[in-house]
Design a protein around this motif. Structure first.
Motif, short mmCIF file in Angstrom:
data_model
loop_
_atom_site.label_atom_id
_atom_site.label_comp_id
_atom_site.label_asym_id
_atom_site.label_seq_id
_atom_site.Cartn_x
_atom_site.Cartn_y
_atom_site.Cartn_z
N ARG A 195 0.82 -1.21 0.00
CA ARG A 195 0.00 0.00 0.00
C ARG A 195 0.84 1.25 0.00
NH1 ARG A 195 -5.28 0.36 1.20
NH2 ARG A 195 -6.22 -1.48 2.11
N ASP A 218 7.02 -6.20 3.95
CA ASP A 218 5.88 -7.03 4.37
C ASP A 218 5.53 -8.22 3.47
OD1 ASP A 218 4.61 -7.41 6.69
OD2 ASP A 218 3.10 -5.86 6.44
N TYR A 219 4.57 -9.01 4.06
CA TYR A 219 4.27 -10.35 3.56
C TYR A 219 3.67 -10.38 2.17
CZ TYR A 219 -0.41 -8.96 5.02
OH TYR A 219 -1.60 -8.28 5.16
N GLN A 220 3.13 -9.26 1.71
CA GLN A 220 2.53 -9.26 0.36
C GLN A 220 3.62 -9.30 -0.72
OE1 GLN A 220 2.27 -6.75 2.55
NE2 GLN A 220 0.14 -6.30 3.07
N SER A 223 -11.52 -3.32 7.71
CA SER A 223 -10.32 -3.90 7.09
C SER A 223 -10.69 -5.13 6.26
CB SER A 223 -9.37 -4.30 8.23
OG SER A 223 -8.14 -4.75 7.71
N ILE A 225 4.89 -8.55 10.26
CA ILE A 225 4.02 -9.48 11.00
C ILE A 225 4.91 -10.63 11.51
CG2 ILE A 225 2.06 -8.80 9.55
CD1 ILE A 225 2.23 -11.50 8.14
N TYR A 264 -4.33 -9.91 -3.33
CA TYR A 264 -4.46 -9.17 -2.07
C TYR A 264 -5.40 -9.89 -1.08
CZ TYR A 264 -6.14 -5.56 1.12
OH TYR A 264 -6.53 -4.87 2.24
N ARG A 308 -7.60 -2.67 13.97
CA ARG A 308 -8.24 -3.03 12.71
C ARG A 308 -9.17 -4.18 13.04
NH1 ARG A 308 -6.10 -5.68 9.36
NH2 ARG A 308 -4.22 -6.17 10.51
N GLY A 323 -0.17 -0.59 10.89
CA GLY A 323 1.08 -0.24 11.54
C GLY A 323 2.22 0.07 10.57
N LEU A 324 2.23 -0.61 9.41
CA LEU A 324 3.32 -0.41 8.46
C LEU A 324 3.43 1.07 8.09
CD1 LEU A 324 3.92 -2.59 5.29
CD2 LEU A 324 4.23 -0.13 5.25
N TRP A 332 -1.51 -14.56 5.68
CA TRP A 332 -1.85 -13.90 6.96
C TRP A 332 -2.21 -14.92 8.05
CZ3 TRP A 332 -1.40 -8.95 8.77
CH2 TRP A 332 -2.09 -8.63 9.95
C1 G6P Z 1 -0.82 -4.64 8.79
C2 G6P Z 1 0.13 -5.15 7.72
C3 G6P Z 1 0.29 -4.13 6.62
C4 G6P Z 1 -1.07 -3.72 6.08
C5 G6P Z 1 -1.93 -3.20 7.22
C6 G6P Z 1 -3.33 -2.80 6.78
O1 G6P Z 1 -0.23 -3.59 9.47
O2 G6P Z 1 1.36 -5.50 8.29
O3 G6P Z 1 1.06 -4.68 5.55
O4 G6P Z 1 -0.94 -2.74 5.09
O5 G6P Z 1 -2.04 -4.20 8.20
O6 G6P Z 1 -3.95 -3.84 6.09
P1 G6P Z 1 -4.44 -3.67 4.61
O7 G6P Z 1 -4.80 -5.04 4.15
O8 G6P Z 1 -5.63 -2.77 4.72
O9 G6P Z 1 -3.33 -3.05 3.80
#
Ligand code: G6P
Length: 475
Positions: free
Chosen positions: A11, A137-139, A308, A162, A83, A271, A32-33, A92
């Motif tokens: 994101r 991050d994991y994505q 979320s 995470i 996603y 979230r 948090g990111l 996740w």
């Molecule tokens: C967590 C993850 C982030 C993610 C965020 C919000 O903090 O570590 O990578 O961006 O949640 O989730 P979303 O799916 O809305 O981007």
């Protein structure tokens, strides 16, 4: 365009939204990111590559409040498969202790591969010669490897926001080896906790067959990759300043007034995610009322649930469960003008969050599993009078630093009830002692310190190990 520091994350720090007058505008992204990485980008004048939300394509790079942003588009199928699917319904849950059951679909994996490829190509295109690229991050776990193939001149860092699971869970993933190899494209792989880094190194040894020594991995191409913990934090001074500001102080008073000036305000801000333990904490609170330990005339629980991943099945189920639970609790134990739980399904700007933190006497953070949890740290940063109690799950990364919180096991409802009551009834001296110690920790380990330690380590001498290592085995 050519950048010396490129941040790559799924994101962008801002989401594209439609404003009231129908025009397009930008709103801060959740999670948090973004909270942690945005100040780093600001301080280093870097460029951020990421998705602005939605399906709009052909968005040009733009500057927003001093940040250089490069939007990546995603079509509806990619949003669904990459996603919502692979990132949030496969990875996740596996990375969060299987709190929900993961799904495995080969089409989702294919989408994950192709979106990662595209993000890597964009980073390769805009990075200056010898630049630093920091992937998050994991994505985006395959980006480091693709990027290294395209641009061997780059310094590549990866940070996972995470948890990273133990081998017993990780190896359920049909694509476990590809993910490990993807991450090994980085020079430095950062985790929240030392245990996560150790899980990664062990898996690399077992599953890919590379030689390892402590936190170092020796690759057959001569590179050495380091995997280590860099516990993330917040802009503590910035939050404190905001909390001290007059408008936030006034707003905190207005919030207390609106709630009928109860003696104790409990607060949860998360979230709306099944890893956060919202259901269990609300049950624990309502049982304390039922048991006669708390009275709705004197105590209220404010729960903010930030929307979320609303199209992912498990998140839909969770939302219904929480809606039902809140309705039932308020119906059972609330009185006119005195609901036990004040439930808000929305996201708030930083100012409103700071006002809520200031207004709350007891902050309740009870995830089943959480990489760090920055909300807990934000609460501490905002309590500049050294008051306010924090009830914190042992399973949040933050518990390793915030030892003076009332630590709980969120699976143990009775234990959680006792902790909530103790935190609520603790005398002022005890609350102050704990909060002071936690504030000291947060002020010393803020997000600047986190970014600096990661960047310094990444910029350090990268040596070729010169060891004879066997080519990897296939598994
Ligand atoms: C967590 C993850 C982030 C993610 C965020 C919000 O903090 O570590 O990578 O961006 O949640 O989730 P979303 O799916 O809305 O981007």
């Amino acid at each position: 365009m050519s950048a010396d520091l490129v941040i790559v994350a799924n994101r962008l720090p801002v989401d594209r939204v439609e404003l009231d007058d129908g025009s397009a505008g930008w709103r801060g992204s959740p999670g948090g990111l973004v909270t942690a990485v945005e100040p780093v980008l600001r301080a280093n004048d870097g460029t951020w590559v990421g998705w602005p939300g939605g399906t709009e394509s052909d968005l040009d790079p733009f500057d927003h409040e001093g940040l250089h942003l490069v939007p990546m588009s995603m079509n509806a199928q990619e949003i669904q498969e990459f996603y919502e699917g692979f990132s949030n319904a496969t990875i996740w849950p596996i990375y969060h202790d299987l709190v929900a059951k993961p799904e495995f679909h080969r089409e989702w994996w294919d989408a994950y591969v192709s979106v990662n490829q595209r993000f890597a190509e964009k980073a390769a295109e805009i990075a200056a010669k010898g630049a630093t690229v920091w992937v998050h991050d994991y994505q985006l776990q395959l980006v480091p490897q693709v990027l290294r193939e395209l641009r061997p001149d780059l310094r590549i860092g990866f940070y996972l926001h995470i948890p990273f699971p133990p081998a017993e869970l990780f190896q359920q993933l049909p694509w476990r080896r590809q993910i490990l190899e993807g991450l090994l494209g980085a020079d430095l792989v950062g985790f929240q906790m030392p245990g996560a880094a150790a899980n990664f190194v062990r898996l690399v040894r077992q599953r890919v067959g590379h030689k390892t020594h402590r936190d170092l991995i020796y690759l057959p191409d001569g590179r050495t990759v380091r995997a280590a913990a860099f516990p993330i934090s917040i802009d503590a001074a910035g939050f404190e300043e905001l909390a001290q500001s007059e408008p936030v102080g006034k707003r905190a008073t207005a919030i207390r007034d609106a709630l009928g000036n109860p003696t104790k305000i409990f607060l949860g801000i998360d979230r709306l995610d099944y890893t956060k333990g919202i259901y269990a904490r609300l049950r624990a609170f309502s049982e304390l009322i039922n048991d006669g330990h708390l009275d709705v005339e004197e105590a209220v629980f404010v729960q903010v649930a930030v929307p979320s991943r609303e199209r992912v099945e498990q998140y839909k189920i969770l939302r219904d469960d929480i809606d039902r639970l809140v309705g039932r609790i308020n119906g059972d134990v609330g009185r006119i003008g005195r609901p036990a739980i004040s439930y808000l399904h929305t996201s708030y700007p930083r100012e409103e969050m700071a006002a809520l933190y200031r207004a709350a006497d007891i902050m309740v953070v009870t995830p089943y599993r959480d990489g760090m949890n920055l909300v807990a740290k934000e609460y501490v940063a905002c309590r500049f009078h050294n008051d306010g109690a924090l009830v914190l799950s042992e399973f949040a990364g933050a518990a390793a630093e915030l030892r003076q919180a009332w630590l709980v096991n969120p699976y143990d409802i009775n234990g959680m009830k006792s902790a909530l009551l103790e935190a609520c009834q603790a005398d002022e001296k005890e609350v102050t002692r704990r909060m002071k110690a936690m504030r000291k920790t947060i002020s010393q380990h803020d997000v600047q310190a986190w970014a600096e330690s990661f960047m310094t380590e990444l910029a350090g001498d990268r040596f070729m190990h010169g060891k004879k290592v066997r080519p990897v085995k296939r598994s």
